[in-house]
Structures are given as C-alpha cells and as structure tokens.
Design an enzyme around this catalytic site. Structure first.
Site, short mmCIF file in Angstrom:
data_model
loop_
_atom_site.label_atom_id
_atom_site.label_comp_id
_atom_site.label_asym_id
_atom_site.label_seq_id
_atom_site.Cartn_x
_atom_site.Cartn_y
_atom_site.Cartn_z
N GLY A 174 0.53 -1.07 2.93
CA GLY A 174 0.93 -0.38 1.71
C GLY A 174 2.20 0.44 1.87
N HIS A 175 2.69 0.98 0.77
CA HIS A 175 3.96 1.71 0.78
C HIS A 175 3.87 2.97 1.63
CE1 HIS A 175 2.84 3.70 -3.36
NE2 HIS A 175 1.90 3.85 -2.49
N ASN A 176 4.92 3.22 2.38
CA ASN A 176 5.07 4.40 3.24
C ASN A 176 4.22 4.35 4.50
OD1 ASN A 176 6.54 5.34 1.00
ND2 ASN A 176 4.77 6.40 0.18
N GLN B 182 9.71 2.53 -6.98
CA GLN B 182 9.49 2.50 -5.53
C GLN B 182 10.86 2.45 -4.89
OE1 GLN B 182 6.01 2.44 -4.20
NE2 GLN B 182 5.97 3.30 -6.26
N SER C 226 0.88 5.36 2.83
CA SER C 226 1.19 6.63 3.49
C SER C 226 0.35 6.92 4.73
CB SER C 226 1.08 7.81 2.50
OG SER C 226 1.96 7.62 1.42
#
Lengths: 351, 351, 351
Positions: A256-258, A215, A276
């Site tokens: 969450g990521h992004n 990540q 995302s």
C-alpha cells in the site's frame, strides 16, 4: 538438463571449473584412484531425481536424502555431513551453503541476461526518453516522455513505462508491466503483469461520498530487487513508498501507499502490507500474511504464513496467528484447542 | 511539494483561496498582528514531516500529533481541538473533516484529469465504436465493435475494451486493463491491470469431468467507482454482477459472478467475494476478507481484516474472525486463548 | 435472455431438441392434454427470477425453491423430486444433474468459440512460429520464435507468447496474457491477465544477500484446463510445474514452482500453493486457502476456504482451519471458543 527449447546452455564445464565458480571443495573419494575423477565434464544441471551422469545436481533440504541415495547424477553439491549418503560413484562438491553454490553453478550454465541491443520498431519510445546502451526494448513496449533507462536493460513486450520514470542499469522488466511515478535502482528483476506507481487507496469520506485524495508521492526502489508477477506497489500519498535494496517480493503481493520495506526483506506470495506501515531489514513475511496500516514491524522479524499483524512487532520476533502472537504461544493455542476438542469428544457433551 | 517530474502543479493559491476551496476557516492567531497572516501564498502540499514554509499540510490521524509539533509547514488543515499542538508560526485552517479538506485543496494544486483530446494512431479503434468528445486514447489501446465511450475519458495504453462495452463520461482507465460484457457509469477510475467481465467460475461436475456453464450475464458498474490495480470482477452467469455507485475497491480484489455491491462500499485489498453474494450499502470489508457464496451481508457492516464470512450478516454489525463473530466476541476469543496459554505455561503441563 | 449486445444466440430450440442436447426427460404434466406441450419453442436461457415464457431456466441449489415457485420461465430443468414445487404451467425437463444439463443446453444457445480464421495485421508473429488452421490471433498479439499453436485457437489482444511455447488445439487465450516456458494441451481456456511460466521464487541467502537460483523447469498443462484472470503459475526450478487434465483454477491464484496438481482439481480464487507441493486428483481447495511448500495433499481432499495446510493431508480428508484439522474438529473448536466467550460473559470475569 534444462529443456533446450527454452534455455540456452553455456556449458560444459569441468568439475574443477564448477568448484571454482560455485565456491566448493572437490571431495576425494578415499576408495578411488585419482585418475577416476579427472575427466568429468558436466553438461548441465538437473534435480536429484532426473539428473543423468552428465548432470550436476544439489542437495539442500535433508527431506530429500533418500532421493540423493538413488540419484544418477554425475556430480552433486552438498554439505560435508551428507557425503556418506551419496552414491559412491557420484562426484561430490562440498559446500557450506549448497543452495548458494548450486545457484552460482546453474547461473554459469544458464546466465539469465543474454540479449543483443534492439529497439523493436513496433515499440513507442518518446523522443524525450533516454535509453542506455545495450538495451533490448521488446515489441509494442511504450516508453513515455522524460523516462530514463540505464544500460543493459530489457523492457518486455507491451510493457508501459509512463512519464518521468527512472530505471537504473542491468534491469530486466517482463512483458505487460506498468510503471509510473517511480525511481528505481539497478539489477532489478520485474516479472510480468507487475503494477508499480498507481494511486494508493486514499479517500476522505463525507456523508457517504468518498472524495479522492490526490496521491502525490512516488515509489522508490533500491538495487537488486525482485518483484513477482502481478504484484502491485502503490505510490505514496505524499511520502514515498520505499522498497529497500535486496528485497525479494513474490507474486500477487499488495504493497500500500507509503509503506516502507528495509533491506533484504522476503515477502512471500499474496502478502498484503497496508498503507504507511514500515518493515525493517531482513524481515520475512510468509505467504498470505496481512500487515495492518500505520504499524512498525522490526528487523529480522519472521511471520508465519497467513498471520495477521495488528500491532507493532519488535526486532527479531517470530510470530504467528491472527492477531499474531509469539510463535510458541501460537503453537500452544493450537495444541490447547485440539485438547479441548478431544476432551469434549470424551464427555459426549457435544451439541 | 510533489515531485515536478511526475506532477503538474496548478498553484500557487493564497490561504484565502484554499480556505474557500477546502471548506475551512482561517484561524486567527490571538498573539499575532493581522498583517502577519495576509501575504501567505502556498505553492504546494506535503506531509507533516517534509513540508516547508511554502507548503500546505494536514493532520488527520492523532497518532501524528508529535510530528505536527515539529513540522515546518507554512499552513496546516486540522480540527479545532488540535490548534494548540501546532507550532505557533504555522498558519492554521480549521476543518471538521481535515482529510476531506486536504483532499479538496490537494486536488486544486494537482487535478487528476488534465489531458488534451488525442486518439493515438497506434490505437485500434473499430469503426463502429463511438468515442465521445475530448477523449484521450493512448498508444496501442484496442477498442472493439459497438463500444460506446462518453466524453472526457482517458483510455490507457494497451488497454483492451471488447465488443459492446458501454462506458460513461469522465472515466479514467489505466493501461493494460481488459473490459468485456460491461455497462459502466461516469466518473469511474480503473487502475492498471484490472480485469472486468471475464467468465465467472461456473461449471457442472459429471463423473470427474467439469463441464463449463456459459456465463451469460454482464457487469453493471455505477457512477463514481474506483477499482484498484489487478482487481478482477467476473461477469454474471445469468444475473449481472453489480457494483453500486461510489464504491471504492482496492487492489487485487476478487469479485465473483453475480455478486452485488450496494452504494459506497469500501473493499480493501485482496478481499474475495464469492459468487452470488450480496453486500449492502456503505459496508466496509477489511483487507484479505473472504465472503462465501450465496450470502447476504447487510448495510453499514464492518468486517475486520482477514475475517471469513460464512453466513448472513445483519445491517450495522461489526464482525471479525473466521468464521466471523461479533467483534467483541472475537476479541474475547483471542484474550481467552492467550489466558489459556498463560495458565498452561504456569503449570508446566506442556507436551 | 442474455444481452444480445454481448452474446450471439444460436436458438431457438424445441423442448425435444433441448431434452436431447441436455440429456433430460420431458415431464408430462398429468393434468394436461398432450397437445399443450408440443409447440413450445425456447428462445434463450435466463435465471429463475428474470426468465420469461420463452426462456429455459434451471434449479440446482434448493436454496432457490421459493424463487422457482414464482418463476415465469417457459421451461425449467430440475431434479425429479422438485417437480411439485414448479408452477403448473411451466414445462419441466427432468435431469439427475440439472446444472450439467443446463450447461449443455446453454452451450447450445451460446457456444463459446465462434470465430473465423484471422491473423490481425497488427499482431507480431515470428516467422518461425507455427500456427494451426482456423486460428484467430487478435490485435497486437505477440507470438515469439518457435512457438507452436494447434488448430482452432484464439489468441487474445496484446497477449504475449514467448519463445518455444507449445499450445494444443481448441484453446481460447484471453487478452493481455503472458506465457513462457510452457507446454500445454488442448481445450484450454485462459482468462485475461494470466501469467504462466515466469521465474519461481527461488534464491539462496548468503550473508543477507539473496542470490537468484536460475529457474530451469517448465510448466506442463494437461487438457481441458481453465485458468482464471490474473492467476500466476510459476515455472519449475528444475522439475516442472504440472497442472493435470480437467483442472479448474479460479482468479488470482498463486501456484509456486514445481507444484503439481493432479486431475480434475478445483482451485478457488486467491488460493496460494507454495513451491514443490503435490496435490492429488479431484481435490478441492476453497477460496484463499494456503498450502505450505514441499507437502503432499491427497486425492479427493476438500479444504474449507481460508484454511492453512501445514502438513501432509491423506486422501479423502475434509479439513478446515489454520493449521488445518479434520473439518468436524474445526467446527468443534469454533463452538468451544464461542462457549468459552459465553461463560466468560456470564461470570463478569473479563480483563
């Protein structure tokens, strides 16, 4: 009045001072002589029920009008249309936005950031870290290499700020927080137990074995952001995770990521935003809402609590349910289901 | 390229090296001379949008094919069928599992575990604890009596590992974690704020008073497990709580006492698994799913986000909704409800 | 028997001692001579499946009657009606509330609080704090000015207790907890990572900018309360947030500012209770339930897991669904939806 064990009171203030601070108009009771109102000195703030004659209170939610009628408060901030409902001996401060005015007045009595410069000897501050002036670093805090922290910041007890993190000025970070891989603005309030910058949930699956995907992004946080206790914001996988200016995030939220939040979003407790997904500006997600991954939710969208967002949502939509539909349709669904149950009961056709 | 403030880059690598590491085939552009491709040296990895001519990128989700077409990346990992969509001057690495290949390549550039042996003087390590070789115990970590930790482990800052806990080798435990009553395998990644081994929610009620039931089991964790930030795994009440090999658990998940996860399960953020429920192998629970207590969910089951499992689920079922039903039936339910609303609107028969 | 690495065993006990401690009647097997039963000495407790001839076990959930029939336990606590299902060579202890009796017996073998007085030198205890007798303050704990802690309390490692907090006697607070602005009773159990007393989610919005409202209330916690790992309880905004006596709160629960819980409530994991809502006595909220703000939920109410409470609920109601309806109506809704799907499949009238 707020419990003096926990809160330092910076009052008293005269009614005139409060009116100026809180952007209110003093109401002149038509039946009273002017000298009656002059000497009022307000010593603190309190809710309608418990306020005494030396307290300022406020009415914002009309649900509490009956409580206003019986309140013993010395003064009350409210909208013009509610004046008649207040007791006749209560001083009235008129505001178009009574909750905002109360916020300003209460902040005058109880300003949030009052500390003196202090770096606790038990804190571990790496020699390459740069700490601004007038900061308070509490006991056992750990600040890693090349961290940069602006002026007037408080870093809570046993909080861990890892290598390279940048934090602006006037930030208040609670105890037992962890922050890594993050660049944050100013005037940020982070509550205890928040997790920022850890790995996102990214892996490739190959014949039943999950292979971790590094990540490699960051978390970028704007100015004037509040992040609630035990909330988690994962760093991006390659892109960055972004929290826009003026966002308010409640407790136990998962981002969450992004994921990207625009400006001024309100994210209520226990919301989950999957990887995302992009949220526009001034969007409100009610408690326990879930947003699936790789979606776009527009600006000024409102999502009812516990709803599940499974496709893109256009600007200014108001939606509810799982999967979410326009809020009126969701209400119709619940009405129809109730009617179907009612009809079924009438026909004795139950299993 | 990943921000060098936060990530140490172990590149560059030639295209040939990457192909070997990432299990890819180098695509020969038919229109190009062979000498054109030879000198490519890749310096880092980046997403499609931000990659430069010295970066490697990847395409996994076809939703992003349009972004591929405009990408400036020097090289891209993708499936054979997408070659034609890539810009003609981009080097192509062909993979059957492009996300896995990217994971392998990115790990070569940015390996996750790079630390030197170090026991921070501020850490409190009980003299009866056994710590393996090449471990990194960060500031203020607390390791209790009779704890055993394998080789090549990192224990994060202010993490608390209580009496008797056993942890295998190559484990990476983040800051501010608490672990008790646990026996864990190797290659485990535990993110900040995780809680493992505390009491389960067990009590007997006697005339309104809740009497605590001692929680006398443990938590048993297999190899290659990842546990997300602020997730809680209670120890068993008498049986053990078990997390199988290769499970991936996201943030803010709740796993109750005596729950058992098989191998390779994927548990997305904010899932709750109540006490004594058993989940098979390679089962996927979407975000915010709830599993009631004392149930059996089979292997290779897939549960849509926010669903509620209230009875046993057979192997390989795909389910959704609360209470969960086969996913097609759940989709039909939502379609029927939409139609009923539509019809109602047509007849003006609303309340 | 519980793993001796993690649990100190205070047994053995004779069957007679256990019967007395656990409020049970010893069952006399009609086919056996009295001298057969006398010498039984029980060394520990264990679940039905794994108990050996020296272990005490129990049957509470009739789902496990088949397991009882095959159990090797030396003795079992169960209700009178299940005696015939037990193996004939098993000693039987009869109880009207077998789970309660087991709780009492197991607590005799494994009492929860067994520590000696100790203030860790690495803890930071403000000189104005008052700590009772026989307390255990673990490594790196931080206790702020004017904190008062009663007798026989354990304060976990790296836990942070801020200025002015009052905690009664016989409290067990886990590691990495943060507590501020709180007055708590006695016999309280707080698990790792709990957050108590931080700001509620209160702000006034003025032209897109959110203005923080000072949170000037406290958290008041009664006696005999248990609070699960990583749960968050915000302090009041002006009123107090109140947790009544004998409440059991599971992990990852969110309790908003000014919320009030009556006596003996059971709040299962991941529940969210929004600000200013009031819950009566002995009410049970299932896992992942959401309660909207400013509502009144009565006493002895039961709410099915994942339900959403959006209006006031009267005493003794049993409700389910989002928005929640009487539980029978909710079950009827799910049956009707299933039937509609079934009929639709029959007619081939799908989209």
């Amino acid at each position: 009045m707020a419990d003096p064990i926990f809160f330092n009171n910076y009052g008293p203030f005269s009614l005139e001072e409060i009116a100026r601070i809180a952007d209110c108009e003093i109401y002149s009771h038509p039946s009273k002589t002017s000298n009656k109102q002059e000497p009022i000195l307000i010593e603190g703030v309190a809710p309608l029920e418990s306020a005494t004659s030396s307290d300022l209170t406020f009415l914002s939610n009309p649900k509490y009008l009956k409580v206003l009628a019986k309140s013993k408060a010395g003064a009350c901030i409210l909208e013009r249309k509610y004046i008649a409902m207040a007791p006749s001996d209560m001083a009235i401060l008129i505001s178009d936005n009574s909750y905002k005015s109360y916020a300003l007045a209460a902040t005058a009595f109880y300003p949030s950031t009052s500390f003196i410069e202090y770096l606790a000897p038990s804190a571990k501050i790496d020699k390459t870290a740069i700490i601004g002036t007038n900061c308070y670093v509490d006991e056992m805090a750990i600040i890693g290499p090349n961290v940069i922290i602006g002026d007037n910041c408080r870093i809570g007890a046993s909080t861990v700020i890892e290598r390279g993190v940048i934090i602006g000025s006037n930030c208040n970070i609670g105890p037992l927080v962890s922050i890594s891989h993050t660049i944050a603005g100013s005037n940020i309030l982070i509550h205890p137990g928040v997790r920022i910058g850890q790995d996102g949930f990214g892996f490739a699956t190959d014949r039943g074995r999950h292979i971790k995907v590094p990540q490699l992004g960051r978390v970028i946080i704007g100015d004037n952001v509040e992040i609630g206790a035990n909330t988690c914001i994962d760093r991006g996988s390659g892109h960055d995770t972004v929290i826009g200016d003026n966002c308010m995030i409640d407790n136990l939220v998962q981002i969450g990521h992004n994921a990207q939040l625009g400006k001024g979003c309100i994210i209520v407790a226990q919301v989950g935003i999957a990887g995302s997904s992009k949220i526009g500006d001034y969007t409100v997600l009610g408690g326990q809402v879930g947003v699936a991954g790789h979606l776009t939710v527009g600006s000024q969208v409102q999502v009812a609590a516990q709803s599940g967002i499974t496709y893109d949502i256009a600007d200014k939509m108001v939606v509810g349910g799982t999967p979410a539909v326009p809020i009126k349709d969701w209400h119709r669904q619940t009405i129809i289901l109730k009617k179907l149950v009612k009809n079924k009961k009438g026909t004795n056709d139950e299993q």
